[in-house]
Design an enzyme around this catalytic site. Structure first.
Site, PDB file in Angstrom:
ATOM      1  N   GLU A  17       0.824  -1.216   0.000  1.00 20.32           N
ATOM      2  CA  GLU A  17       0.000   0.000   0.000  1.00 20.32           C
ATOM      3  C   GLU A  17       0.853   1.259   0.000  1.00 20.32           C
ATOM      4  O   GLU A  17       0.408   2.306  -0.459  1.00 20.32           O
ATOM      5  CB  GLU A  17      -0.931   0.019   1.221  1.00 20.32           C
ATOM      6  CG  GLU A  17      -2.195  -0.780   1.019  1.00 20.32           C
ATOM      7  CD  GLU A  17      -3.256  -0.529   2.098  1.00 20.32           C
ATOM      8  OE1 GLU A  17      -3.017   0.261   3.016  1.00 20.32           O
ATOM      9  OE2 GLU A  17      -4.320  -1.165   2.011  1.00 20.32           O
TER      10      GLU A  17
ATOM     11  N   HIS B 281       8.034 -26.696  -0.830  1.00 24.68           N
ATOM     12  CA  HIS B 281       7.392 -27.860  -1.430  1.00 24.68           C
ATOM     13  C   HIS B 281       6.241 -27.459  -2.352  1.00 24.68           C
ATOM     14  O   HIS B 281       5.518 -28.318  -2.849  1.00 24.68           O
ATOM     15  CB  HIS B 281       6.916 -28.813  -0.328  1.00 24.68           C
ATOM     16  CG  HIS B 281       8.063 -29.384   0.452  1.00 24.68           C
ATOM     17  ND1 HIS B 281       8.533 -30.668   0.279  1.00 24.68           N
ATOM     18  CD2 HIS B 281       8.874 -28.818   1.376  1.00 24.68           C
ATOM     19  CE1 HIS B 281       9.557 -30.868   1.076  1.00 24.68           C
ATOM     20  NE2 HIS B 281       9.789 -29.759   1.754  1.00 24.68           N
TER      21      HIS B 281
ATOM     22  N   LYS C 119     -14.374  -0.328  -3.201  1.00 24.83           N
ATOM     23  CA  LYS C 119     -15.426  -0.005  -2.222  1.00 24.83           C
ATOM     24  C   LYS C 119     -16.580   0.733  -2.886  1.00 24.83           C
ATOM     25  O   LYS C 119     -17.743   0.423  -2.645  1.00 24.83           O
ATOM     26  CB  LYS C 119     -14.848   0.871  -1.100  1.00 24.83           C
ATOM     27  CG  LYS C 119     -13.873   0.151  -0.196  1.00 24.83           C
ATOM     28  CD  LYS C 119     -13.458   1.066   0.948  1.00 24.83           C
ATOM     29  CE  LYS C 119     -12.235   0.518   1.644  1.00 24.83           C
ATOM     30  NZ  LYS C 119     -11.600   1.494   2.523  1.00 24.83           N
TER      31      LYS C 119
HETATM   32  O1  PA5 Z   1      -3.635   0.947   5.812  1.00 23.74           O
HETATM   33  C1  PA5 Z   1      -4.766   1.306   5.620  1.00 23.74           C
HETATM   34  O2  PA5 Z   1      -5.048   2.501   5.571  1.00 23.74           O
HETATM   35  C2  PA5 Z   1      -5.917   0.321   5.459  1.00 23.74           C
HETATM   36  O3  PA5 Z   1      -5.520  -0.973   5.402  1.00 23.74           O
HETATM   37  C3  PA5 Z   1      -6.862   0.479   6.648  1.00 23.74           C
HETATM   38  O4  PA5 Z   1      -6.140   0.234   7.796  1.00 23.74           O
HETATM   39  C4  PA5 Z   1      -8.032  -0.464   6.557  1.00 23.74           C
HETATM   40  O5  PA5 Z   1      -8.733  -0.247   5.372  1.00 23.74           O
HETATM   41  C5  PA5 Z   1      -8.964  -0.256   7.739  1.00 23.74           C
HETATM   42  O6  PA5 Z   1      -9.405   1.071   7.800  1.00 23.74           O
HETATM   43  P1  PA5 Z   1     -10.109   1.620   9.082  1.00 23.74           P
HETATM   44  O7  PA5 Z   1      -9.153   1.579  10.217  1.00 23.74           O
HETATM   45  O8  PA5 Z   1     -10.497   3.042   8.735  1.00 23.74           O
HETATM   46  O9  PA5 Z   1     -11.318   0.773   9.349  1.00 23.74           O
END
Ligand code: PA5
Length: 437
Positions: free
Chosen positions: A290, A311, A425
């Site tokens: 990310e 394996h 989303k």
């Molecule tokens: O790193 C990130 O921003 C995402 O993985 C969020 O942590 C994840 O989508 C969860 O978001 P939130 O804490 O707003 O529920």
């Protein structure tokens, strides 16, 4: 790992081995940029700077909140059998990685931690609800935005069950919410219902939040010493926040990654030789994927737990398309070990290993694989730790956070946003008929 000349060691037990990956002389050209970027991280002046709160968080963290977390965790340990943690992505991966790595993957003494809200799987949801229905359980709901659908659905399900089981008043005492300090649906609900609330600071993004209450509360309930964990992170902060590439293994690792990308590799495979470290790689995949995977740039983060995956994936790694390099986290001393017994008739032919520790066999698997993969043209970075305890764990996770910030800035991307995650989303909300989509 014989060529110690090219190996760099930090002050506290973590050694970066580059001899099977790159000649460190090749990294020299990064020196100037590393110095500049490091200054930018320290002074919080770079792209995405309002999300650099994690960089000094092991020092600036809210001490009173940590004391509260320790006290609340004790209360949970004394009164409940299970803690259901509702959270997804950065809101659960860190806690899970640390808890599994330090306490194991089989049910342990004390409170059982169940991670929920990290999937829409109806099968898993049914199984979790069925499993906890007759148990004394508390809930930690974690969401920075307070509106993540997986988390909200899971929370609604377990909260409903809890309220039915013990009544609304007692349920309130068993619910702990970790979220933004003032905004979002979860914050509003927590305030209205009077749940204990911990704060995810504005300047810390989900995947950089393992040192905040997001990681600390579930860890403390699992019996991990969170102050020691933070002390390890603080030491890593001191060891890594200098821009001298020659002496900073964290940035040597970051530059090696960039070097790999510029020299034909497109995949970094995070490897360990320990089943209970598998979740560390899951945390790393989110952190690196990310932070870097945007603007058509970045290494694809993959993972393997060896020897298990040798394996299945071993053939491809050794002889397939040469697209990957490995980053191996190797811990010398396991927490527990077993001895291979002698058998009188040696029907399985294993007596040549009688009396040996399983960790010795695992070590030889590591050494043999390192040699095989390196000679097969797969560069291997090795991060070696003497042991993995709460202190070293804090150290290691901070090391990686600092490294990815550096290598994302080397790529010239913002390490702290994730615009691409929103697209699925929006489509899903449209298909589900959510208002406004
Ligand atoms: O790193 C990130 O921003 C995402 O993985 C969020 O942590 C994840 O989508 C969860 O978001 P939130 O804490 O707003 O529920």
């Amino acid at each position: 790992m014989s060529n110690t000349k090219k190996t760099t060691t930090t002050k506290k037990g973590l050694t970066l081995h580059l001899e099977n990956a790159v000649d460190v002389k090749e990294l020299k050209e990064y020196s100037k940029r590393v110095k500049e970027i490091n200054e930018g991280i320290n002074n919080k002046t770079l792209r995405g700077n309002d999300f650099l709160g994690w960089s000094d968080y092991p020092k600036t963290y809210n001490k009173a909140e940590v004391e509260q977390i320790i006290q609340d965790a004790k209360y949970v340990r004394e009164n409940y059998d299970v803690l259901v943690v509702c959270g997804i992505g950065g809101s659960y991966l860190g806690a899970r990685a640390v808890i599994e790595a330090l306490t194991g993957i089989k049910k342990r003494d004390g409170v059982e931690i169940i991670f929920f809200g990290n999937t829409f799987s109806p099968n898993y949801a049914y199984q979790v609800l069925d499993y906890i229905k007759d148990k004394r359980f508390a809930i930690n709901v974690i969401s920075k935005s307070g509106t993540t659908t997986e988390t909200s659905v899971a929370f609604r399900l377990v909260k409903g069950m809890l309220e039915q089981q013990v009544g609304k008043k007692a349920a309130r005492k068993a619910i702990f919410a970790t979220t933004d300090k003032e905004k979002g649906a979860l914050k509003e609900e927590a305030t209205k219902e009077g749940y204990r609330t911990y704060v995810l600071p504005d300047d810390v993004g989900g995947r950089y939040s393992v040192f905040t209450a997001v990681g600390l509360f579930p860890m403390a309930v699992a019996g991990i010493n969170i102050k020691t964990f933070l002390t390890g992170a603080r030491k890593a902060m001191k060891d890594t926040n200098n821009g001298d590439l020659k002496t900073n293994p964290c940035y040597q690792y970051a530059c090696t990654r960039d070097y790999m990308l510029n020299h034909g590799k497109s995949v970094e495979m995070f490897v360990s030789y320990e089943l209970q470290y598998t979740q560390i790689a899951e945390w790393l995949k989110q952190l690196f994927g990310e932070s870097e995977g945007k603007e058509k740039k970045g290494l694809f983060p993959a993972s393997g737990t060896f020897s298990t995956d040798l394996h299945s994936l071993g053939q491809f790694i050794q002889e397939g398309t040469p697209l990957l390099f490995e980053t191996i986290i190797y811990v010398n001393k396991p927490k527990d070990d077993v001895i291979i017994p002698k058998e009188r008739h040696d029907l399985d032919g294993l007596n040549y290993l009688k009396g040996q520790r399983l960790s010795y066999v695992n070590r030889k698997a590591f050494e043999g694989t390192l040699e095989a993969h390196t000679s097969g043209g797969v560069p291997c970075v090795v991060i070696e730790l003497e042991k993995l305890d709460a202190y070293n764990m804090g150290y290691l996770l901070y090391f990686f956070m600092r490294a990815v910030a550096m290598s994302a800035y080397l790529l010239d991307v913002n390490p702290f946003d994730q615009p691409g995650v929103e697209i699925y989303k929006k489509n899903m909300f449209h298909l589900l008929g959510k208002k406004g989509y």
